[in-house]
Design a protein around this motif. Structure first.
Motif, PDB file in Angstrom:
ATOM      1  N   GLU A 357       0.843  -1.190   0.000  1.00  0.00           N
ATOM      2  CA  GLU A 357       0.000   0.000   0.000  1.00  0.00           C
ATOM      3  C   GLU A 357       0.881   1.245   0.000  1.00  0.00           C
ATOM      4  O   GLU A 357       2.088   1.178   0.204  1.00  0.00           O
ATOM      5  CB  GLU A 357      -0.911  -0.005   1.233  1.00  0.00           C
ATOM      6  N   GLY A 358       0.243   2.406  -0.202  1.00  0.00           N
ATOM      7  CA  GLY A 358       0.999   3.645  -0.197  1.00  0.00           C
ATOM      8  C   GLY A 358       1.980   3.698  -1.350  1.00  0.00           C
ATOM      9  O   GLY A 358       1.774   3.098  -2.402  1.00  0.00           O
ATOM     10  N   THR A 359       3.076   4.424  -1.150  1.00  0.00           N
ATOM     11  CA  THR A 359       4.108   4.516  -2.182  1.00  0.00           C
ATOM     12  C   THR A 359       5.142   3.425  -1.915  1.00  0.00           C
ATOM     13  O   THR A 359       5.964   3.541  -1.012  1.00  0.00           O
ATOM     14  CB  THR A 359       4.774   5.909  -2.174  1.00  0.00           C
ATOM     15  N   ALA A 360       5.087   2.375  -2.699  1.00  0.00           N
ATOM     16  CA  ALA A 360       6.001   1.244  -2.542  1.00  0.00           C
ATOM     17  C   ALA A 360       7.328   1.544  -3.226  1.00  0.00           C
ATOM     18  O   ALA A 360       7.450   2.477  -4.022  1.00  0.00           O
ATOM     19  CB  ALA A 360       5.368  -0.013  -3.133  1.00  0.00           C
ATOM     20  N   GLN A 361       8.333   0.765  -2.896  1.00  0.00           N
ATOM     21  CA  GLN A 361       9.654   0.813  -3.543  1.00  0.00           C
ATOM     22  C   GLN A 361      10.363   2.161  -3.374  1.00  0.00           C
ATOM     23  O   GLN A 361      11.187   2.525  -4.210  1.00  0.00           O
ATOM     24  CB  GLN A 361       9.534   0.476  -5.033  1.00  0.00           C
ATOM     25  N   MET A 362      10.053   2.880  -2.312  1.00  0.00           N
ATOM     26  CA  MET A 362      10.778   4.133  -2.083  1.00  0.00           C
ATOM     27  C   MET A 362      12.231   3.859  -1.700  1.00  0.00           C
ATOM     28  O   MET A 362      13.114   4.669  -1.961  1.00  0.00           O
ATOM     29  CB  MET A 362      10.094   4.963  -0.994  1.00  0.00           C
ATOM     30  N   GLN A 363      12.482   2.739  -1.064  1.00  0.00           N
ATOM     31  CA  GLN A 363      13.824   2.374  -0.648  1.00  0.00           C
ATOM     32  C   GLN A 363      14.121   0.939  -1.087  1.00  0.00           C
ATOM     33  O   GLN A 363      13.235   0.100  -1.173  1.00  0.00           O
ATOM     34  CB  GLN A 363      13.956   2.459   0.884  1.00  0.00           C
ATOM     35  N   GLY A 364      15.376   0.668  -1.365  1.00  0.00           N
ATOM     36  CA  GLY A 364      15.843  -0.695  -1.483  1.00  0.00           C
ATOM     37  C   GLY A 364      15.646  -1.393  -2.816  1.00  0.00           C
ATOM     38  O   GLY A 364      15.898  -2.592  -2.904  1.00  0.00           O
ATOM     39  N   ASN A 365      15.233  -0.691  -3.850  1.00  0.00           N
ATOM     40  CA  ASN A 365      15.095  -1.307  -5.171  1.00  0.00           C
ATOM     41  C   ASN A 365      15.973  -0.590  -6.187  1.00  0.00           C
ATOM     42  O   ASN A 365      16.990  -1.119  -6.612  1.00  0.00           O
ATOM     43  CB  ASN A 365      13.626  -1.307  -5.618  1.00  0.00           C
ATOM     44  N   VAL A 366      15.547   0.591  -6.607  1.00  0.00           N
ATOM     45  CA  VAL A 366      16.355   1.410  -7.510  1.00  0.00           C
ATOM     46  C   VAL A 366      16.334   2.851  -7.004  1.00  0.00           C
ATOM     47  O   VAL A 366      15.341   3.316  -6.445  1.00  0.00           O
ATOM     48  CB  VAL A 366      15.821   1.376  -8.968  1.00  0.00           C
ATOM     49  N   TRP A 367      17.457   3.542  -7.170  1.00  0.00           N
ATOM     50  CA  TRP A 367      17.425   4.986  -7.005  1.00  0.00           C
ATOM     51  C   TRP A 367      16.441   5.545  -8.030  1.00  0.00           C
ATOM     52  O   TRP A 367      16.232   4.930  -9.086  1.00  0.00           O
ATOM     53  CB  TRP A 367      18.811   5.590  -7.239  1.00  0.00           C
ATOM     54  N   GLN A 368      15.859   6.688  -7.751  1.00  0.00           N
ATOM     55  CA  GLN A 368      14.834   7.237  -8.631  1.00  0.00           C
ATOM     56  C   GLN A 368      15.192   8.666  -9.038  1.00  0.00           C
ATOM     57  O   GLN A 368      15.409   9.526  -8.183  1.00  0.00           O
ATOM     58  CB  GLN A 368      13.477   7.194  -7.921  1.00  0.00           C
ATOM     59  N   TRP A 369      15.267   8.866 -10.352  1.00  0.00           N
ATOM     60  CA  TRP A 369      15.573  10.199 -10.865  1.00  0.00           C
ATOM     61  C   TRP A 369      14.467  11.181 -10.480  1.00  0.00           C
ATOM     62  O   TRP A 369      13.289  10.834 -10.495  1.00  0.00           O
ATOM     63  CB  TRP A 369      15.678  10.174 -12.384  1.00  0.00           C
ATOM     64  N   THR A 370      14.862  12.381 -10.153  1.00  0.00           N
ATOM     65  CA  THR A 370      13.910  13.468  -9.975  1.00  0.00           C
ATOM     66  C   THR A 370      14.198  14.529 -11.032  1.00  0.00           C
ATOM     67  O   THR A 370      15.214  14.470 -11.731  1.00  0.00           O
ATOM     68  CB  THR A 370      14.025  14.112  -8.576  1.00  0.00           C
ATOM     69  N   SER A 371      13.318  15.502 -11.131  1.00  0.00           N
ATOM     70  CA  SER A 371      13.523  16.584 -12.096  1.00  0.00           C
ATOM     71  C   SER A 371      14.342  17.720 -11.505  1.00  0.00           C
ATOM     72  O   SER A 371      14.511  18.759 -12.140  1.00  0.00           O
ATOM     73  CB  SER A 371      12.168  17.131 -12.553  1.00  0.00           C
ATOM     74  N   SER A 372      14.871  17.540 -10.296  1.00  0.00           N
ATOM     75  CA  SER A 372      15.572  18.615  -9.584  1.00  0.00           C
ATOM     76  C   SER A 372      17.062  18.620  -9.871  1.00  0.00           C
ATOM     77  O   SER A 372      17.731  17.578  -9.783  1.00  0.00           O
ATOM     78  CB  SER A 372      15.354  18.461  -8.073  1.00  0.00           C
ATOM     79  N   ALA A 373      17.568  19.793 -10.189  1.00  0.00           N
ATOM     80  CA  ALA A 373      19.012  19.957 -10.316  1.00  0.00           C
ATOM     81  C   ALA A 373      19.648  19.876  -8.936  1.00  0.00           C
ATOM     82  O   ALA A 373      19.044  20.260  -7.929  1.00  0.00           O
ATOM     83  CB  ALA A 373      19.324  21.301 -10.968  1.00  0.00           C
ATOM     84  N   TYR A 374      20.867  19.374  -8.888  1.00  0.00           N
ATOM     85  CA  TYR A 374      21.568  19.236  -7.618  1.00  0.00           C
ATOM     86  C   TYR A 374      22.154  20.580  -7.217  1.00  0.00           C
ATOM     87  O   TYR A 374      23.150  21.042  -7.774  1.00  0.00           O
ATOM     88  CB  TYR A 374      22.671  18.186  -7.750  1.00  0.00           C
ATOM     89  N   LEU A 375      21.510  21.226  -6.257  1.00  0.00           N
ATOM     90  CA  LEU A 375      21.898  22.537  -5.753  1.00  0.00           C
ATOM     91  C   LEU A 375      21.843  22.523  -4.232  1.00  0.00           C
ATOM     92  O   LEU A 375      21.225  21.647  -3.626  1.00  0.00           O
ATOM     93  CB  LEU A 375      20.976  23.625  -6.293  1.00  0.00           C
ATOM     94  N   GLY A 376      22.465  23.507  -3.608  1.00  0.00           N
ATOM     95  CA  GLY A 376      22.414  23.614  -2.163  1.00  0.00           C
ATOM     96  C   GLY A 376      21.063  24.119  -1.687  1.00  0.00           C
ATOM     97  O   GLY A 376      20.410  24.920  -2.361  1.00  0.00           O
TER      98      GLY A 376
END
Length: 438
Positions: A357-376
């Motif tokens: 249930e909920g949002t599955a696979q948040m941890q422990g399967n694959v890293w997940q790309w986001t649309s965010s640039a890596y900034l401080g």
């Protein structure tokens, strides 16, 4: 679930006995990872992004010698003065170093000498940990914890680098005996989108709440508009539909830099997919290379080893987008599965269970790309000294990936973790999760 941040404070160091045990566990895992490998496997560098296994073992040891023993051991003497050049990674404040693309040239010291180096540094550090003055302990423990999480990062990199290396071998290329087939799930849970109202919401973490890298701080508030996010990651079967629909040949789905990358490099499918026919038309026409060797591509498992460019193009093809890293973190804190799945007998992503249930696979399967640039984050400042080079100087031209993977060691994943890679990189065990505007 409402998260409330307290003002930043120094974390309480663990007890000496607890830290000693943690040190032993982490360091022992590194040597366990190389047990199935030959000495020759440990010295080769398959591409500039990867490092030889032997170098990972030496560099993580050098980190403890350079930043802990040198600072706190009253009788410190370097194990070998040459190692500072050989096994420094990117710390300009420390001095010159072997160029990253040429780490495979380091046939000397040999693997046996590197393992002996590890033993000596471990002995010295554990002795120091038991005898250092109490007034020094908190500062030393903080550096040791950084070093242990740094080593866990390299354990994951080691596995990904070994996978890339052995995928190129024409010889039998099983890296680790695997029980992967026993854990295979034939059908993933249905794709659904979960709605979140958004708002001005807390992001990041406070070091007092547990270990974190400096790029996860400071804790702050971010405006998040209402959004929807998929309950699981995109599967191989779903991604195969994009491939079959000529997704790699249709420029309308691709960022300009991604379209150039695809055509320059002749990219036609995820990194470890292997066509079984000259003109594949369905998922059955592919096999997949894993750390347990070649196997049929499993449709229910999350697609992995795709670049940001590929993830973004798939999302556009699907009529969706990638989540921002703030949307991802908020969804993970509200409903996400926080359990890891590191298993030396599998070392491969697994399908989302039908009952999750909920949002599955948040941890422990694959890293997940986001649309965010890596900034401080607002107010971010690197820590002083050489360790300030750990994260801050890479905040340029890279994209954030969130979560963790099946190769992330136990105890290393957390919701606030910010991984980052250049958008064309895909030797990383990274996939994607879809999102939409509400």
């Amino acid at each position: 679930m409402v998260r409330v941040f307290t003002p930043p404070t120094k974390p309480t160091p663990p007890e000496r006995r607890e830290l000693t045990e943690h040190y032993r566990v982490v360091r022992n895992l590194s040597t366990r990872l190389i047990e199935p490998l030959s000495p020759e496997d440990c010295v080769v560098q398959s591409m500039p992004d990867c490092s030889p296994t032997k170098w990972h073992l030496a560099h993580t040891t050098w980190f403890f010698e350079r930043f802990v023993l040198r600072a706190f051991d009253q009788g410190f003497a370097a194990y070998d003065d040459r190692y500072e050049y050989l096994f420094n990674s990117y710390y300009n404040a420390v001095g010159k170093r072997q160029a990253r693309p040429k780490r495979g040239m380091l046939t000397r010291p040999g693997l046996g000498e590197v393992l002996a180096y590890r033993d000596v540094v471990d002995e010295r550090l554990l002795k120091l940990l038991g005898t250092c003055k109490q007034e020094d302990y908190a500062s030393m423990a903080e550096l040791i914890e950084i070093g242990l999480h740094h080593e866990q990062q390299h354990q994951e990199l080691l596995l990904m680098d070994v996978k890339h290396l052995l995928s190129l071998s024409p010889m039998p290329n099983v890296a680790y005996d695997s029980e992967l087939e026993k854990s295979t799930v034939l059908h993933s849970c249905d794709l659904r989108f979960l709605s979140f109202d958004g708002g001005i919401l807390p992001i990041g973490t406070n070091p007092a709440d547990g270990f974190c890298f400096d790029n996860e701080t400071p804790a702050h508030e971010a405006l998040i508009h209402p959004f929807e996010i998929a309950n699981r990651c995109v599967t191989n079967a779903e991604y195969a539909e994009f491939v079959a629909d000529d997704g790699y040949r249709r420029s309308e789905f691709w960022l300009d830099a991604g379209w150039t990358w695809v055509n320059t490099n002749g990219i036609e499918h995820p990194m470890y997919w292997c066509p079984r026919t000259k003109a594949p038309t369905s998922i059955e026409d592919y096999s997949e290379y894993t750390l347990g060797g070649d196997r049929a591509l499993a449709g229910a498992e999350p697609v992995s080893h795709v670049s940001f460019f590929e993830a973004d193009a798939y999302a556009r093809w699907a009529g969706c987008r990638l989540p921002t890293e703030f949307e991802w973190e908020h969804a993970a804190c509200e409903t996400g599965d926080q359990s890891g799945q590191f298993d030396l007998n599998v070392l491969h992503p697994r399908a989302a269970n039908q009952n999750e249930e909920g949002t599955a696979q948040m941890q422990g399967n694959v890293w997940q790309w986001t649309s965010s640039a890596y900034l401080g984050y607002p107010g971010y400042a690197p820590v002083p000294g050489a360790l300030g080079e750990y994260n801050g100087k890479f905040m340029n031209g890279q994209m954030v990936a969130r979560g963790s993977s099946c190769l992330t060691p136990p105890g290393h994943a957390r919701v606030s973790y910010r991984n980052f890679f250049h958008p064309d990189k895909r030797w990383v065990c990274v996939g994607l999760r879809l999102a939409k505007d509400a």
